[in-house]
Design a protein around this motif. Structure first.
Motif, PDB file in Angstrom:
ATOM      1  N   HIS A   1      39.094  31.472  40.910  1.00  0.00           N
ATOM      2  CA  HIS A   1      39.029  31.538  39.450  1.00  0.00           C
ATOM      3  C   HIS A   1      39.339  30.175  38.848  1.00  0.00           C
ATOM      4  O   HIS A   1      40.210  29.448  39.337  1.00  0.00           O
TER       5      HIS A   1
ATOM      6  N   THR B   1      43.065  29.678  37.684  1.00  0.00           N
ATOM      7  CA  THR B   1      44.148  29.745  38.664  1.00  0.00           C
ATOM      8  C   THR B   1      44.926  28.442  38.759  1.00  0.00           C
ATOM      9  O   THR B   1      46.160  28.443  38.853  1.00  0.00           O
TER      10      THR B   1
ATOM     11  N   SER C   1      42.311  39.176  40.457  1.00  0.00           N
ATOM     12  CA  SER C   1      42.488  38.412  39.230  1.00  0.00           C
ATOM     13  C   SER C   1      43.108  37.049  39.532  1.00  0.00           C
ATOM     14  O   SER C   1      43.622  36.811  40.631  1.00  0.00           O
ATOM     15  N   PRO C   2      43.114  36.130  38.536  1.00  0.00           N
ATOM     16  CA  PRO C   2      43.798  34.848  38.728  1.00  0.00           C
ATOM     17  C   PRO C   2      45.281  35.020  39.064  1.00  0.00           C
ATOM     18  O   PRO C   2      45.854  34.243  39.826  1.00  0.00           O
TER      19      PRO C   2
END
Length: 545
Positions: A276, A279, A159-160
């Motif tokens: 991402h 981010t 994930s970010p």
């Protein structure tokens, strides 16, 4: 109710009366003496219905005018759409009931929207399940590939927030550019050691040219506590912020302004590519918070007091007039090569065990998805919220840590349930405990340390009484005749009932180990330490997630 909503409501109710009687729109228009196109626009709420025509329509549908008028304010919404009102995504789009009511005037469209949204939800759930399964399979392949010198595969659950954590760990959570900017601000205006919100407000107004307003930053009544408006050059803060969070929000706002002015984000990222799109903004928020910590707790002065107090977080909070959590964060920034502090890992958890903040400066690996071990001090602290919880912990690979945690409560209107309750945990290598004011004496670390892991899903331990899920490390096997103290603990072959041995086919080899190790229910042999599917990870610092 505004005119548009009233028109839509009248049209919707008339359409409902017509459909309930199975009357075609063209037939109703003919009987009422209007064109089908005009009636269609009325039913969609796009035309004002003249009162004589409304009176005629009510007589046509055999409706009591008084009763009909009294229900106009109810604002009925299509049932399928009404169920979407509580959906988190719909709330994030700020779609109000009046908009849904207008949409309800188009039954086919309303049904299509509801169906598409439910399809999206189901597809999203299926995708998350597929990604979770792919992640498990990828980890298994990566562990086998790493053992053979192959590069690990792609993490599907990356994930970010994971990317931000990796970014901070890559830089050891130390950014000299921000330290220099914070020191320059303090030096130019000669700030005292303990800052007040009043000093920071004057600094923001005089040095940055921003007006500070105390008002609800979000008129819709959401939980927004700060809004920085570069065009109006204003900082709007919630009047309900207490002194400590108020100081931090003002300082973090200064951090955003300094980063924009000096283009620090571009310099820190150094043209690095992120996986991402979110981010980069998350990193900017983290760096703004870093600047706030550096401004409130200047590195040189803070480092000196850290050495003098032997990392006494509570005492440092009093010395610098800051919160326990802010000081704990700042301890993880002491990575100046000329003035290094002890390495720490940081965790913030709520009473349900959810990890909302994490940083590893000790090499410990956290499980993706926010899971952790119930034996950790950060969770046990809730058992004694008024005291500091301290313990030694040992991982399955033998790595040991000294950890301590304290619960921080921030009630709202006298209620903890309405407010927040977090446990702030710090940990360092066990050999560093002697340098800490909170350190515990030990003569036998192996005996005093609490056996723990990273999370149940990736833990190698075969006899943990707190296990909450079966481990991916073992093939799950169940024996109804043998009960361990925890249902999810893997049953070793030598622990199974004799009935299982007797049921084996004649001539089959016995399910007993050779005496040098424990044999698992899936037929593998080895000691508990050798049960790991990732032997390479045991040679690294920390556990494996």
């Amino acid at each position: 109710m505004n005119d548009n909503a009233l028109n839509a409501n009248v049209g919707l109710k008339l359409r409902g009366l017509r459909l309930a009687r199975n009357i075609k729109q063209a037939d109703a228009a003919k009987d009422l003496g209007v064109s089908p196109a005009y009636l269609n626009l009325i039913e969609k709420g796009k035309r004002v219905m003249p009162f004589p025509l409304l009176w005629k329509a009510l007589r046509y549908f055999d409706q009591d005018p008084e009763q009909f008028m009294s229900t106009l304010g109810e604002g009925r919404v299509d049932e399928a759409l009404a169920k979407l009102l509580d959906e988190p995504l719909l709330k994030s789009l700020d779609i109000d009931p009046e908009s849904l009511q207008s949409l309800s005037a188009e039954p086919k469209l309303a049904g299509t929207v509801a169906a598409l949204f439910n399809l999206y939800k189901n597809t999203r759930t299926q995708l998350e399940n597929v990604l979770a399964q792919l992640n498990v399979e990828e980890r298994t392949r990566a562990q086998g590939g790493t053992a053979h010198g192959m590069a690990p595969g792609v993490r599907f659950d990356y994930s970010p927030f994971d990317e931000v954590s990796d970014f901070l760990e890559k830089h050891r959570n130390y950014f000299p550019e921000l330290e220099e900017q914070a020191d320059a601000v303090r030096r130019d205006v000669r700030l005292e050691r303990q800052l007040t919100s009043g000093q920071l407000i004057r600094l923001l107004e005089e040095r940055f040219g921003y007006r500070v307003l105390f008002d609800d930053p979000s008129p819709s009544g959401s939980s927004v506590v700060r809004r920085l408006d570069p065009e109006e050059r204003t900082l709007t803060l919630s009047p309900f912020l207490t002194e400590q969070p108020l100081k931090f929000q003002i300082a973090a706002s200064m951090g955003l302004l300094v980063m924009d002015r000096e283009k620090l984000l571009e310099r820190v990222l150094d043209a690095g590519r992120m996986r991402h799109g979110e981010t980069q903004r998350l990193i900017k928020v983290n760096l703004a918070n870093y600047f706030a910590g550096a401004l409130m707790l200047p590195y040189g002065d803070f480092f000196k007091e850290v050495q003098r107090t032997r990392y006494d977080v509570e005492l440092l909070s009093s010395i610098f007039g800051s919160t326990y959590e802010t000081v704990a964060h700042r301890l993880c920034n002491l990575s100046d090569p000329k003035r290094p502090g002890l390495p720490f890992h940081f965790l913030r958890a709520d009473i349900a065990g959810n990890i909302s903040k994490r940083y590893s400066g000790t090499g410990i690996r956290f499980a993706s998805g926010g899971g952790s071990c119930a034996k950790w001090a950060v969770h046990l602290a809730f058992l004694n919220p008024s005291q500091l919880t301290r313990q030694y912990s040992i991982m399955p690979d033998g790595t040991s840590y000294f950890c301590f945690a304290k619960v921080q409560l921030q009630p709202i209107e006298g209620s903890i349930v309405k407010g927040t309750a977090y446990s702030i945990g710090l940990g360092t290598h066990a050999e560093n405990a002697k340098y800490l004011a909170y350190g515990l004496p030990t003569t036998d670390l192996r005996k005093d340390a609490i056996p723990s892991g990273i999370s149940c899903r990736f833990c190698e331990r075969t006899d943990c009484n707190q296990r909450a899920a079966a481990s991916y490390r073992f093939a799950f096997a169940f024996d109804e005749y043998t009960k361990k103290d925890c249902f999810f603990s893997p049953i070793l072959v030598h622990e199974k009932a004799e009935k299982v041995e007797k049921e084996r086919p004649p001539g089959a080899p016995p399910l007993h180990g050779n005496g040098n190790g424990a044999e698992h229910a899936n037929g593998t042999v080895g000691s508990e330490k050798d049960d790991s599917l990732d032997k390479t990870s045991r040679r690294r610092k920390g556990g494996d997630a």
